[in-house]
Design a protein around this motif. Structure first.
Motif, PDB file in Angstrom:
ATOM      1  N   ARG A   1       0.835  -1.204   0.000  1.00 40.98           N
ATOM      2  CA  ARG A   1       0.000   0.000   0.000  1.00 40.98           C
ATOM      3  C   ARG A   1       0.871   1.256   0.000  1.00 40.98           C
TER       4      ARG A   1
ATOM      5  N   ARG B   1      -8.948  -7.833   0.078  1.00 44.46           N
ATOM      6  CA  ARG B   1      -9.163  -6.618  -0.711  1.00 44.46           C
ATOM      7  C   ARG B   1      -9.967  -7.000  -1.939  1.00 44.46           C
TER       8      ARG B   1
ATOM      9  N   THR C   1      -8.537  -3.170  -6.082  1.00 40.01           N
ATOM     10  CA  THR C   1      -7.425  -2.755  -5.234  1.00 40.01           C
ATOM     11  C   THR C   1      -6.220  -3.656  -5.451  1.00 40.01           C
TER      12      THR C   1
ATOM     13  N   ARG D   1      -4.582  -2.648  -8.650  1.00 38.77           N
ATOM     14  CA  ARG D   1      -3.862  -1.389  -8.485  1.00 38.77           C
ATOM     15  C   ARG D   1      -2.521  -1.628  -7.789  1.00 38.77           C
TER      16      ARG D   1
END
Length: 397
Positions: A31, A80, A84, A87
C-alpha cells in the motif's frame, strides 16, 4: 535504517524503506509503495529509476509472485477487492521495471503492458531504451499501441519525462511517433500545459510550442514568474533560427525585462542589425553600466561620436525624470561627465528613491570628491545603507 544521499530524490528513500519493510508486513508495504509511486512527478521518476538500480535493495528476493499485489495467503489483512489488488499489483510491477535484474524488469513490463491504468505509461516510456531486447521491444510495442489522440493530455503531463528520454539511444522510433502525435493533435493540450502549476511541465510545453509558434510561446514565458523560463525565452528570441520579423516581435519583451542579462542579450542582437538603431540609442540610458557601454560603443562604431555625454545631460534636464532614466543618465555622467554636471547631480542626492540617490552620490564621488566630503554629514544621515556606502573613508557603513 537511515537512507541518505546528496542530490537523491527523497522519494527514493521512501521506496527503499518500503522494500526493507516488505517481510515484516507485505500488505502495508504494497500500500505504501502504491502511494509513493503515484505521487511522484515524471521528473522524479527519472531520478528514482537511476537511483534505485544503484541501491543494493530490491524486490529480487520476492520474484514475480509479488505482482499479485496481495500479501501471503492467510494474512488477516489480505482481504481486498479485485480492483485494489490490481492497483497494488501494478505498483509492484512499476517498481520491478526499475530493477537491476533484466528478468524482473521483463516481468514488470509484461504486467504493465496488460493494465489499462494510465499510471503504467511513464514506466513503460522509461523502458523504451532498455538494454535487454525483450524488455525494450515489449515496452516499445505497448507504448506504440497506446499512441492515440485520447492519450494526448497524458503525454503532455509526461513531457518532462519524454524530454529526458531524448538523449537516450534505442528509443528514437517511438519518441518520434510521440512527437508526431503531439504536433498533429496536441496543440490545445500543450497550451493548457503551458499554464500548468508544475514548472517542469510548463517549461516543456512552451519549448515544444516554439516549434510551431515561437512568438506566442516566448511571450507566454515572459508572463510567468520563472527566471529560468525567462532565460530560455531570451535565448530562443535571439536565436538565429528565428526570422527577423519574429525577432522584432520578441525583442521588446527582452528590452522590458527586469534582468540586466536579458536586456544585454537583446542589445547584442540589436547591435548586429542596422534596423535596431533607435533601440540602441535608448539603451544608452539603461540603468545597467554594461548595457550603456555596449550601446555607446555600438553607436560610436557607426559614426555617432557626438551623442555622449550630451545625451545624459539632456535626459536630466527636465524637472521630472523617470527613475530608470535618472539612474542611467547619472551613471553615464559618472563615466563621461565633468565639473559642469555637478550642480544637476546634486539635485538628485535628495531624490525620494534610494537607488537614484545612491547613483547620484556615486557620480558625485567620481566627478568631484570634495563635494561629497563637504556634505559627508548629510550623506551619513541617509536612511539607506546603499546610499551611505558612498561615504568617503572609514565613515562608510
Amino acid at each position: 535504517m537511515t537512507v541518505s544521499g546528496a542530490g537523491r530524490a527523497w522519494l527514493l528513500d521512501d521506496i527503499v524503506r518500503v522494500v526493507l519493510s516488505w517481510d515484516e508486513d507485505p500488505a502495508l508495504a504494497v500500500r505504501r509503495l502504491d502511494v509513493v509511486l503515484r505521487r511522484a512527478t515524471p521528473h522524479e521518476l527519472i531520478r528514482i529509476e537511476s537511483g534505485y538500480r544503484s541501491r543494493r535493495h530490491g524486490l529480487g528476493a520476492l520474484g514475480p509472485d509479488a505482482l499479485a499485489g496481495d500479501p501471503a495467503p492467510g494474512d488477516a489483512t489480505a482481504e481486498r477487492d479485485d480492483a485494489t489488488a490490481e492497483r497494488h499489483g501494478t505498483a509492484v510491477a512499476a517498481l520491478m521495471s526499475f530493477d537491476r535484474s533484466g528478468y524482473l524488469r521483463e516481468a514488470g513490463v509484461a504486467r504493465l503492458a496488460v493494465t489499462e491504468d494510465p499510471f503504467a505509461i511513464p514506466f513503460l516510456l522509461l523502458r523504451l531504451n532498455d538494454p535487454v531486447e525483450q524488455v525494450r521491444v515489449l515496452a516499445q510495442g505497448t507504448v506504440a499501441a497506446r499512441l492515440g489522440p485520447e492519450h494526448v493530455e497524458l503525454l503532455v503531463r509526461l513531457l518532462p519525462l519524454i524530454d529526458g528520454l531524448r538523449g537516450r539511444g534505442r528509443a528514437g522510433r517511438v519518441l518520434t511517433a510521440v512527437e508526431d502525435l503531439l504536433h498533429r493533435a496536441g496543440t490545445d493540450a500543450l497550451w493548457r500545459g503551458a499554464r500548468s502549476d508544475d514548472p517542469l511541465v510548463r517549461g516543456s510545453c512552451l519549448r515544444w510550442l516554439t516549434r510551431t509558434d515561437p512568438v506566442a510561446a516566448v511571450g507566454a514565458a515572459f508572463t510567468t514568474r520563472d527566471p529560468a523560463l525567462w532565460q530560455w525565452a531570451a535565448r530562443t528570441a535571439t536565436s538565429s533560427r528565428l526570422t527577423p520579423a519574429e525577432q522584432d516581435a520578441l525583442l521588446p519583451l527582452l528590452e522590458g525585462s527586469s534582468s540586466p542579462h536579458i536586456r544585454l542579450r537583446a542589445l547584442r542582437t540589436r547591435a548586429r542589425s542596422l534596423r535596431g538603431e533607435a533601440h540602441v540609442r535608448r539603451a544608452v540610458l539603461d540603468p545597467d553600466a554594461r548595457i550603456r557601454y555596449l550601446a555607446r560603443a555600438t553607436l560610436y562604431a557607426r559614426g555617432h561620436k557626438d551623442l555622449a555625454p550630451q545625451v545624459y545631460r539632456d535626459a536630466l534636464a527636465p524637472a521630472s525624470v523617470p527613475d530608470a532614466t535618472a539612474i542611467g543618465a547619472l551613471g553615464g555622467l559618472a563615466d563621461l561627465g565633468g565639473a559642469c554636471d555637478v550642480p544637476r547631480i546634486l539635485d538628485f542626492t535628495a531624490h525620494p528613491r534610494a537607488r537614484v540617490r545612491a547613483e547620484a552620490w556615486r557620480a558625485l564621488s567620481i566627478l568631484d570628491p570634495r563635494e561629497v566630503a563637504r556634505r559627508a554629514d548629510r550623506l551619513a544621515a541617509d536612511p539607506s545603507s546603499k546610499v551611505r556606502r558612498h561615504l568617503p573613508g572609514p565613515r562608510a557603513q
